[in-house]
Enzyme design. Structure first.
Site, PDB file in Angstrom:
ATOM      1  CE1 TYR A  19     -72.501  98.640  25.989  1.00 26.61           C
ATOM      2  CE2 TYR A  19     -71.584 100.858  25.784  1.00 26.61           C
ATOM      3  CZ  TYR A  19     -71.818  99.608  25.251  1.00 26.61           C
ATOM      4  OH  TYR A  19     -71.372  99.305  23.994  1.00 26.61           O
TER       5      TYR A  19
ATOM      6  CG  PHE B  86     -47.804  82.971  23.645  1.00 27.21           C
ATOM      7  CD1 PHE B  86     -47.312  81.799  24.199  1.00 27.21           C
ATOM      8  CD2 PHE B  86     -49.172  83.095  23.467  1.00 27.21           C
ATOM      9  CE1 PHE B  86     -48.174  80.772  24.559  1.00 27.21           C
ATOM     10  CE2 PHE B  86     -50.044  82.077  23.832  1.00 27.21           C
ATOM     11  CZ  PHE B  86     -49.541  80.920  24.381  1.00 27.21           C
ATOM     12  CG  ASP B  87     -48.403  79.353  20.667  1.00 20.96           C
ATOM     13  OD1 ASP B  87     -47.351  79.633  21.266  1.00 20.96           O
ATOM     14  OD2 ASP B  87     -49.040  78.320  20.852  1.00 20.96           O
TER      15      ASP B  87
ATOM     16  CG  ASP C  70     -46.728  88.987  25.908  1.00 18.38           C
ATOM     17  OD1 ASP C  70     -47.327  88.989  27.003  1.00 18.38           O
ATOM     18  OD2 ASP C  70     -46.903  88.106  25.046  1.00 18.38           O
TER      19      ASP C  70
ATOM     20  CB  ALA D  21     -48.417  87.093  30.041  1.00 17.69           C
TER      21      ALA D  21
ATOM     22  CE  LYS E 154     -50.910  83.333  30.091  1.00 16.47           C
ATOM     23  NZ  LYS E 154     -51.932  83.593  29.047  1.00 16.47           N
TER      24      LYS E 154
ATOM     25  CG  HIS F  79     -51.477  72.079  19.468  1.00 16.24           C
ATOM     26  ND1 HIS F  79     -51.251  72.894  18.377  1.00 16.24           N
ATOM     27  CD2 HIS F  79     -51.835  72.893  20.483  1.00 16.24           C
ATOM     28  CE1 HIS F  79     -51.452  74.150  18.733  1.00 16.24           C
ATOM     29  NE2 HIS F  79     -51.813  74.169  20.002  1.00 16.24           N
TER      30      HIS F  79
HETATM   31  N1  F0G Z   1     -48.535  86.129  25.831  1.00 13.95           N
HETATM   32  C1  F0G Z   1     -47.981  85.113  26.507  1.00 13.95           C
HETATM   33  C2  F0G Z   1     -46.533  85.191  26.890  1.00 13.95           C
HETATM   34  C3  F0G Z   1     -48.766  84.000  26.868  1.00 13.95           C
HETATM   35  O1  F0G Z   1     -48.202  83.000  27.521  1.00 13.95           O
HETATM   36  C4  F0G Z   1     -50.134  83.976  26.501  1.00 13.95           C
HETATM   37  C5  F0G Z   1     -50.980  82.832  26.836  1.00 13.95           C
HETATM   38  C6  F0G Z   1     -50.651  85.070  25.784  1.00 13.95           C
HETATM   39  C7  F0G Z   1     -49.826  86.132  25.484  1.00 13.95           C
HETATM   40  C8  F0G Z   1     -52.087  85.115  25.320  1.00 13.95           C
HETATM   41  O2  F0G Z   1     -52.922  85.428  26.365  1.00 13.95           O
HETATM   42  O3  F0G Z   1     -54.358  83.389  26.620  1.00 13.95           O
HETATM   43  O4  F0G Z   1     -54.997  85.604  27.642  1.00 13.95           O
HETATM   44  O5  F0G Z   1     -55.118  85.287  25.203  1.00 13.95           O
HETATM   45  N2  F0G Z   1     -50.515  81.717  27.261  1.00 13.95           N
HETATM   46  C9  F0G Z   1     -51.276  80.558  27.700  1.00 13.95           C
HETATM   47  C10 F0G Z   1     -50.346  79.420  28.000  1.00 13.95           C
HETATM   48  C11 F0G Z   1     -52.426  80.171  26.822  1.00 13.95           C
HETATM   49  O6  F0G Z   1     -50.829  78.285  28.271  1.00 13.95           O
HETATM   50  O7  F0G Z   1     -49.124  79.616  28.020  1.00 13.95           O
HETATM   51  P1  F0G Z   1     -54.435  84.885  26.451  1.00 13.95           P
END
Ligand code: F0G
Length: 448
Positions: A71, A123-124, A214, A216, A257, A440
């Site tokens: 833990y 990102f969304d 960010d 990723a 990623k 979507h």
């Molecule tokens: N930032 C970027 C640039 C991303 O593309 C994603 C996720 C996230 C943050 C969020 O990360 O999914 O680990 O919580 N992108 C995926 C996509 C879902 O299909 O482009 P996560």
């Protein structure tokens, strides 16, 4: 020059179930023409996302057996922490279960209602986490990003002039941090140049505003800098990546990623006060700060993956496979976003189906046809996802890392070609049911 081959051999295989056109027709109807509602086993080539879909290496699977599931203070945490520190140089490394958890914790610990968070493009999930606390998520993409066909190599850049104007207008107290997304996923997987990052960093430092990445897809971005930015070709990708992180004060990371794992993430910062707030926040929902929502074995897989992702033979293959698909579909005359970015090909559905009006979701119609034709699953990024705010109707073919071979990609090109040949027969779609938000994922469709 010789063919750039997959720099790995296959040790474990996962069968692909082949489907017939009739089966796919029935599957599409059962799913109400929504590809998120199709079962993965009914997909032949799954290009829905490159997130969490990587094939792990033998070394990563081996490392997982070493996972220390204690833990507190697990050995695996310290291995993970060392790998992230070695890459980023940041002082405080906080594990989270994926990228959006890192975003939630960062913004909950730094931003308040009425604040503004500039980004090249959020990102969304990043946007949603900024807005959840009442702050404003401001996209400042460079002007070159608007033209889908422009071949400008760094369309991921932030607009530096508008960044400076935003700081002048809002005042630095209203901007708790600036973020740069590498590569810019929302903008087509386009890279940010080192020059743009350096100047963003200068602006932020001159105004006393922290800069976060960010990260990723940091390795794909660093490799594209090496390939395209003057003066960078002789440096190692690791060195370029380290400089990218050093220009910022912290980062969020979806390890799904560019850490080549199926789940995981982290948030890192040089600011010890912010780190303390984040750790307190982490304990509420993610877990104790030495595992943060992951198992010890997941921490091991990330530590290992962060080394493998910077292997330049891997990156050469990665970019070659994305470009391979882009080049072949372009040669057929298929309209795509240029230049081809790091992780995906984006088909321009408005140009592909010029007879389908935007109210009839050309992106959705095209994504459905790619599945119908050959069981290829993609994702619509346009009117269905963003409603009337959508500036384009794109269909993203995201390529999972180390999963598919060149013949799989040849198959994808053939499927795109066959759909393109009969494009004039393809009709638009209408929504027959939709939920109040994030439509979507669950909306139902039918042909017009
Ligand atoms: N930032 C970027 C640039 C991303 O593309 C994603 C996720 C996230 C943050 C969020 O990360 O999914 O680990 O919580 N992108 C995926 C996509 C879902 O299909 O482009 P996560």
């Amino acid at each position: 020059m010789k063919t750039i081959i997959e720099p790995f051999r296959v040790k474990v295989v996962e069968p692909i179930r082949m489907t017939t056109a009739d089966e796919r027709e029935a599957i599409l109807r059962r799913a109400s023409f929504n590809l998120f509602q199709v079962r993965a086993e009914d997909v032949i080539i799954d290009l829905l996302t490159d997130s969490g879909t990587s094939a792990m290496s033998a070394a990563q699977w081996g490392a997982m057996m070493r996972g220390d599931e204690s833990y507190a203070g697990a050995r695996s945490f310290f291995r993970f922490e060392e790998a992230v520190k070695d890459l980023t140089g940041y002082e405080n490394i906080i594990p989270t279960h994926q990228g959006r958890a890192a975003e939630r914790i960062l913004f909950a610990s730094t931003a308040t209602a009425g604040d503004v968070i500039p980004n090249n493009s959020h990102f969304d999930t990043t946007r949603a986490n900024v807005e959840a606390g009442g702050a404003v998520a401001l996209d400042l993409p460079c002007s070159e990003a608007a033209a889908l066909q422009s071949k400008y190599p760094f369309k991921g850049n932030i607009d530096l002039e508008r960044l400076q104007q935003t700081i002048d207008r809002q005042g630095r107290q209203k901007i708790p941090l600036v973020m740069i997304t590498v590569t810019n996923n929302t903008g087509g997987g386009q890279p940010v140049s080192l020059e743009n990052l350096r100047r963003t960093s200068e602006i932020c430092r001159a105004n006393g505003i922290p800069l976060y990445l960010d990260a990723a897809r940091f390795a794909e971005n660093a490799y594209l800098i090496k390939l395209k930015e003057p003066g960078q070709s002789e440096r190692s990708v690791r060195e370029i990546a380290q400089e990218m992180f050093q220009l910022a004060d912290g980062c969020t990371m979806s390890a799904k990623k560019d850490a080549l794992v199926n789940i995981g993430g982290f948030v890192a910062t040089n600011d010890s006060n912010v780190a303390e707030r984040m750790r307190n926040n982490l304990i509420l929902t993610e877990g104790f700060p030495t595992y943060g929502g992951m198992a010890g074995r997941d921490l091991e897989a990330i530590a290992c993956g962060l080394g493998e992702i910077l292997d330049e033979d891997y990156l050469a293959y990665r970019l070659a496979s994305t470009r391979y698909v882009g080049r072949h579909v372009s040669q057929l005359g298929v309209p795509i976003m240029l230049p081809v970015g790091g992780h995906a090909i984006y088909l321009d559905a408005r140009q592909f189906l010029p007879h389908v009006p935007t109210e009839q979701f050309p992106g959705q119609a095209l994504a459905v046809e790619l599945y119908r034709e050959g069981g290829v699953r993609s994702v619509e990024i346009g009117g269905v996802m963003f409603g009337k705010a959508a500036q384009h109707d794109l269909v993203r073919l995201a390529i999972p890392r180390r999963v598919y071979t060149q013949s799989h990609m040849d198959y994808v090109v053939e499927v795109v070609e066959q759909v393109y040949r009969r494009r004039e027969e393809i009709s638009g779609m209408r929504i027959t049911w939709e939920p109040p938000t994030l439509r979507h994922f669950t909306a139902r469709f039918d042909w017009v």
